[in-house]
Enzyme design. Structure first.
Site, PDB file in Angstrom:
ATOM      1  N   ARG A  60       0.838  -1.219   0.000  1.00 19.90           N
ATOM      2  CA  ARG A  60       0.000   0.000   0.000  1.00 19.90           C
ATOM      3  C   ARG A  60       0.867   1.261   0.000  1.00 19.90           C
ATOM      4  NH1 ARG A  60      -1.825   2.437   4.395  1.00 19.90           N
ATOM      5  NH2 ARG A  60      -1.904   0.546   5.645  1.00 19.90           N
ATOM      6  N   TYR A 113     -17.787  13.350 -16.120  1.00 21.42           N
ATOM      7  CA  TYR A 113     -18.197  11.960 -15.969  1.00 21.42           C
ATOM      8  C   TYR A 113     -19.219  11.910 -14.822  1.00 21.42           C
ATOM      9  CZ  TYR A 113     -18.046   7.147 -14.411  1.00 21.42           C
ATOM     10  OH  TYR A 113     -18.402   5.891 -14.004  1.00 21.42           O
ATOM     11  N   ASP A 185      -8.793  16.101 -15.962  1.00 24.24           N
ATOM     12  CA  ASP A 185      -9.034  14.685 -16.241  1.00 24.24           C
ATOM     13  C   ASP A 185      -8.752  14.484 -17.733  1.00 24.24           C
ATOM     14  OD1 ASP A 185     -10.132  12.227 -16.948  1.00 24.24           O
ATOM     15  OD2 ASP A 185     -11.719  12.334 -15.446  1.00 24.24           O
ATOM     16  N   LYS A 210      -9.530   3.085 -19.154  1.00 15.49           N
ATOM     17  CA  LYS A 210      -9.895   3.445 -20.532  1.00 15.49           C
ATOM     18  C   LYS A 210      -8.694   3.276 -21.485  1.00 15.49           C
ATOM     19  CE  LYS A 210     -13.871   4.383 -18.678  1.00 15.49           C
ATOM     20  NZ  LYS A 210     -13.678   4.726 -17.298  1.00 15.49           N
TER      21      LYS A 210
HETATM   22  C1  LIG Z   1     -13.623  10.851 -17.839  1.00 19.99           C
HETATM   23  C2  LIG Z   1     -13.682   9.836 -16.743  1.00 19.99           C
HETATM   24  N1  LIG Z   1     -13.073  10.089 -15.571  1.00 19.99           N
HETATM   25  C3  LIG Z   1     -13.120   9.204 -14.545  1.00 19.99           C
HETATM   26  C4  LIG Z   1     -13.803   8.008 -14.655  1.00 19.99           C
HETATM   27  C5  LIG Z   1     -13.847   7.051 -13.491  1.00 19.99           C
HETATM   28  O1  LIG Z   1     -13.017   5.974 -13.720  1.00 19.99           O
HETATM   29  P1  LIG Z   1     -13.216   4.475 -13.128  1.00 19.99           P
HETATM   30  O2  LIG Z   1     -14.457   3.931 -13.741  1.00 19.99           O
HETATM   31  O3  LIG Z   1     -11.975   3.775 -13.547  1.00 19.99           O
HETATM   32  O4  LIG Z   1     -13.333   4.591 -11.658  1.00 19.99           O
HETATM   33  C6  LIG Z   1     -14.450   7.705 -15.865  1.00 19.99           C
HETATM   34  C7  LIG Z   1     -15.187   6.432 -16.012  1.00 19.99           C
HETATM   35  O5  LIG Z   1     -15.906   6.214 -16.970  1.00 19.99           O
HETATM   36  C8  LIG Z   1     -14.390   8.641 -16.935  1.00 19.99           C
HETATM   37  O6  LIG Z   1     -15.009   8.425 -18.100  1.00 19.99           O
END
Ligand SMILES: Cc1ncc(COP(=O)(O)O)c(C=O)c1O
Length: 396
Positions: A60, A113, A185, A210
């Protein structure tokens, strides 16, 4: 070779992160699937805990396989440090818990998101941290939303799923002028197509689930920095919250990154053609894709900060959601599933799926209409994808 060029990124994908294994010279980093690391003596254990000697203690707190991934992504993003997390949402939530306290304020893109938006709206508010959501592609709206206690300007560019583009350099300068930081992001474009740290952002994060992993078989996240203090603060909170990555997960993502540039560029080529195909189809009302942007200011921003339009397309059919549902139920090669950035094309309906947790009124205000369909174009052959869409659109 330019630091921000696609060619440079292509080489970094293949060569950065892993040092040759010191024991057997393995080319790929070994998977150190261990929860804990033995000390040679009680004194050494004490020194490691006191930070007086480098070395691993407990997974961790750090692990060589996870570090290999962190180094690879840091160098792709032109950052100095990275922290891998168990999921993308762990990266998102850890940043706010690490850097905000009760009474602080956040300005964020309105079309984020879904889970990020719900987290900011519902969870953080319980801790006395408030968020104002605005269209961060409009500078005036950002200026209006800033308060004396604004700590973080948080953007997605392009936004999920409306593909709105914000000017990263302007956002960074504006945040810094007001003693705030900019977090971006970068999940939708990946470092192949956009490097926010080079434009002044303080933090870049990804859902590595992704494009970075790219094979729809891992969930994970990562946070990248240039500033050591900022990294230390976030690292401390991450270790306490416990959302760190697992070594096997890290190995799979490290492996995926080898082909990141190839995948992203191939998917983007397909997406360009699919977007044109959709735009010319009689059943389609509207196609959102960065190449079709009409606003001259935003077109300039796209040219300045993006190496390409990416592989995500949002569109609306003339028949609205009912027609969209028929399309989702009729495609055969495209997979009806949420998520994005995998080698396979994924199609979904944000209003009833990824963004169903956002209040309808707020969702519509953010441009996520009831009929919007989001398509993450993959690396299949374009002929098969267009044939699939053509066949499915005939049923609409
Ligand atoms: C732009 C974006 N940021 C963050 C996330 C969150 O990621 P996770 O599903 O791996 O927790 C997503 C998930 O679809 C996303 O599309």
């Amino acid at each position: 070779m330019k630091k921000n060029s696609k060619e440079n990124s292509q080489t970094l994908c293949i060569h950065s992160g892993g040092e040759p294994d010191p024991v057997y010279g393995a080319v790929m980093p070994p998977i150190y699937q261990t929860s804990t690391f033995t000390f040679k003596s009680a004194e050494q254990g004490g020194r490691r805990f006191a930070g007086k000697e480098k070395g691993y203690i407990y997974t961790r707190l750090g692990n060589p396989t996870i570090n290999a991934l962190e180094n690879a992504v840091a160098s792709l993003e032109c950052g100095k440090y990275a922290l891998a997390t168990s999921t993308g949402m762990s990266a998102v939530s850890t940043i706010f818990f690490a850097l905000c306290s009760a009474g602080d304020h956040i300005v964020a893109s309105s079309a984020l998101y879904g889970a990020t938006r719900v987290f900011l709206e519902n969870e953080l508010q319980r801790f006395g941290i408030t968020t104002t959501f605005v269209d961060t592609s409009r500078k005036k709206e950002v200026e209006k939303a800033f308060q004396k206690n604004t700590k973080i300007l948080y953007i997605e560019t392009p936004t999920n799923p409306t593909l709105r583009i914000s000017d990263i350099k302007w956002c960074a300068d504006y945040a810094h002028k007001h003693k705030a930081i900019l977090a971006v992001d970068n999940t939708f474009l990946s470092p192949i197509l956009q490097k926010p740290l080079l434009l002044g952002a303080d933090i870049v994060l990804h859902s590595v689930t992704k494009f970075l992993n790219g094979h729809s078989d891992v969930v994970g996240g990562i946070i990248v920095f240039n500033d050591e203090d900022l990294k230390e603060k976030v690292s401390k909170t991450l270790k306490h919250l416990g959302g760190t990555m697992d070594p096997h997960q890290a190995y799979l993502v490290f492996r995926g990154i080898k082909t990141l540039a190839l995948r992203v560029l191939s998917a983007q080529e397909n997406a360009r053609k699919v977007a044109k195909f959709l735009k010319n189809h009689k059943a389609v009302q509207k196609v959102i894709y960065p190449e079709f942007e009409k606003d001259p200011e935003i077109k300039k921003v796209i040219k300045k900060q993006m190496n390409g339009p990416g592989a995500l397309i949002s569109f609306e059919l003339k028949g609205g959601f009912e027609a969209g549902k028929k399309l989702l139920n009729s495609v055969k090669i495209m997979t009806l599933a949420v998520s994005l950035g995998g080698v396979e094309s994924l199609i979904q309906h944000p209003a009833s799926m990824t963004h169903s947790g956002v209040k309808r009124e707020e969702r519509i205000k953010a441009g996520i209409t009831d009929g919007l369909v989001r398509l993450s174009v993959g690396c299949e052959s374009f002929e098969d994808l267009s044939e699939d869409l053509k066949r499915a659109l005939e049923k609409v």
